[in-house]
Scaffold this motif. Structure first.
Motif: not given
Lengths: 171, 213
Positions: A152-153, B50-51, B25-26, A22, B76
């Protein structure tokens, strides 16, 4: 017709599976890295000792921006956990987070940050769009680490304030 | 092999969630159940970064008596951040097996699908869009897209019960009734999201549920 549509669908799926990671919107933004002094911080803790901390928003205020540009900064939101961690002498940190609009956002940051042993208490305040942290006494957590954990969130930190500034008592 | 795949995916039918934040979230897991005028589905996905997320999805098409058991990645592609808003663009897709149910004698087929999802929201306003093209071989192909708007009458804080009033308009060109409207209520608290609505055009309930952990 069926074969061609299937080809299109396969192409879409292949594109999805091979797409690059992303590209989150990482436009340049200002980071405030002010460090609050330990003495000032502990003075601030005592200032809050006689307050009622039964609800998270009791002590949520926005401090005047020291730069005088008219913006306001969120200060530490006092939940029971936050208050208890402050009483033990942990460093308070408030991070402004971009895009925090729902409980899933708050949940994501709570999950990511609460895994860190340096952090004694964490609370995401949707009203102030701020991540509130109190560290374990003696622990440190750099601004860069906070920013990386926010990524990371799935979110982005716009500014980090510590110590007296996090508590809204900076002169 | 296909029987084994079904065995893996079957439990997801008994779980539930919605496409609110299809990437977590990761390290996060999410269970999503959706039921609309045509199909019911369940998706369990894991977010390594997160992607993107990867999951297993089961979908039962009640109109045409077949089920799809698929591997379902979501990317994402872009997230826009603002102080008071968030916008997202996702690509989603899947590949798996389509199989007859409820006595449908057709043999199993490979099924593929893909589409986009986009949303923009503040704490009190929501707009979203999703589309999908599905090719399930001799079970048929299908295109659908839907748009949704929402309004939260109050702004809850972390852990509060969040309430949204929403309206979804969906368009399925191949259906006898191509365009329908579904008003719904979204309830949101912590890791749980529940949507209850009713399709006024074809008199079908909508029930979506998400649990994130």
């Amino acid at each position: 017709m069926m074969n061609s549509s299937r080809t299109v669908a396969c192409a879409l799926l292949a594109a999805l599976l091979s797409a690059a990671p992303v590209a989150q919107n990482h436009d340049h933004h200002d980071h405030k890295h002010e460090q609050g002094g330990a003495d000032a911080m502990h003075q601030d803790h005592s200032d809050h000792a006689d307050h009622d901390h039964s609800t998270p928003s009791d002590h949520t205020t926005e401090a005047s921006n020291p730069t005088g540009n008219g913006d306001a900064h969120a200060v530490l939101t006092h939940t029971d956990d936050i208050h208890a961690a402050l009483e033990k002498g942990g460093e308070p940190i408030v991070a402004d987070v971009m895009g925090v609009v729902c409980d899933f956002c708050a949940l994501a940051m709570n999950k990511i940050f609460s895994k860190r042993e340096e952090i004694a208490a964490v609370y995401v305040d949707l009203d102030t769009k701020a991540l509130n942290l109190v560290l374990v006494p003696g622990a440190t957590l750099s601004d860069e680490t906070i920013e990386e954990l926010a990524v990371q969130a799935g979110y982005r930190v716009a500014a980090v304030r510590r110590g007296a500034q996090a508590l809204g008592n900076a002169s | 092999m296909r029987g084994y795949l079904r065995l893996i995916l079957l439990p997801s039918l008994f779980c539930s969630a919605v496409t609110a934040r299809p990437v977590s979230y990761t390290g996060g897991w999410t269970i999503i159940e959706e039921s609309d005028r045509q199909s019911s589905s369940a998706l369990v996905h894991y977010t390594p970064a997160p992607s993107w997320s990867i999951g297993l999805r089961t979908e039962v098409n009640r109109d045409n008596d077949y089920a799809i058991y698929s591997v379902h990645p979501t990317l994402l592609a872009k997230r826009w951040f603002g102080k008071d808003y968030q916008g997202n663009l996702y690509f989603h897709g899947g590949i798996g097996v389509a199989s007859g149910v409820y006595g449908n004698p057709l043999r199993d087929e490979t099924a593929v699908y893909g589409g986009i999802m986009a949303d923009w929201e503040t704490r009190s306003l929501f707009a979203g869009y999703r589309s999908r093209y599905l090719d399930a071989g001799h079970f048929g192909d299908q295109f659908m897209h839907a748009a949704r708007v929402g309004y939260a009458p109050y702004e809850g804080d972390s852990g509060d019960l969040h309430t949204w009033l929403m309206l979804e308009i969906d368009h399925r060109p191949a259906e006898e009734v191509p365009i329908t409207a579904t008003p719904l209520v979204r309830l949101f608290k912590g890791p749980l999201l529940l949507e209850v609505g009713y399709n006024l055009t074809v008199n079908q309930p909508l029930l979506n549920f998400t649990y994130r952990f």
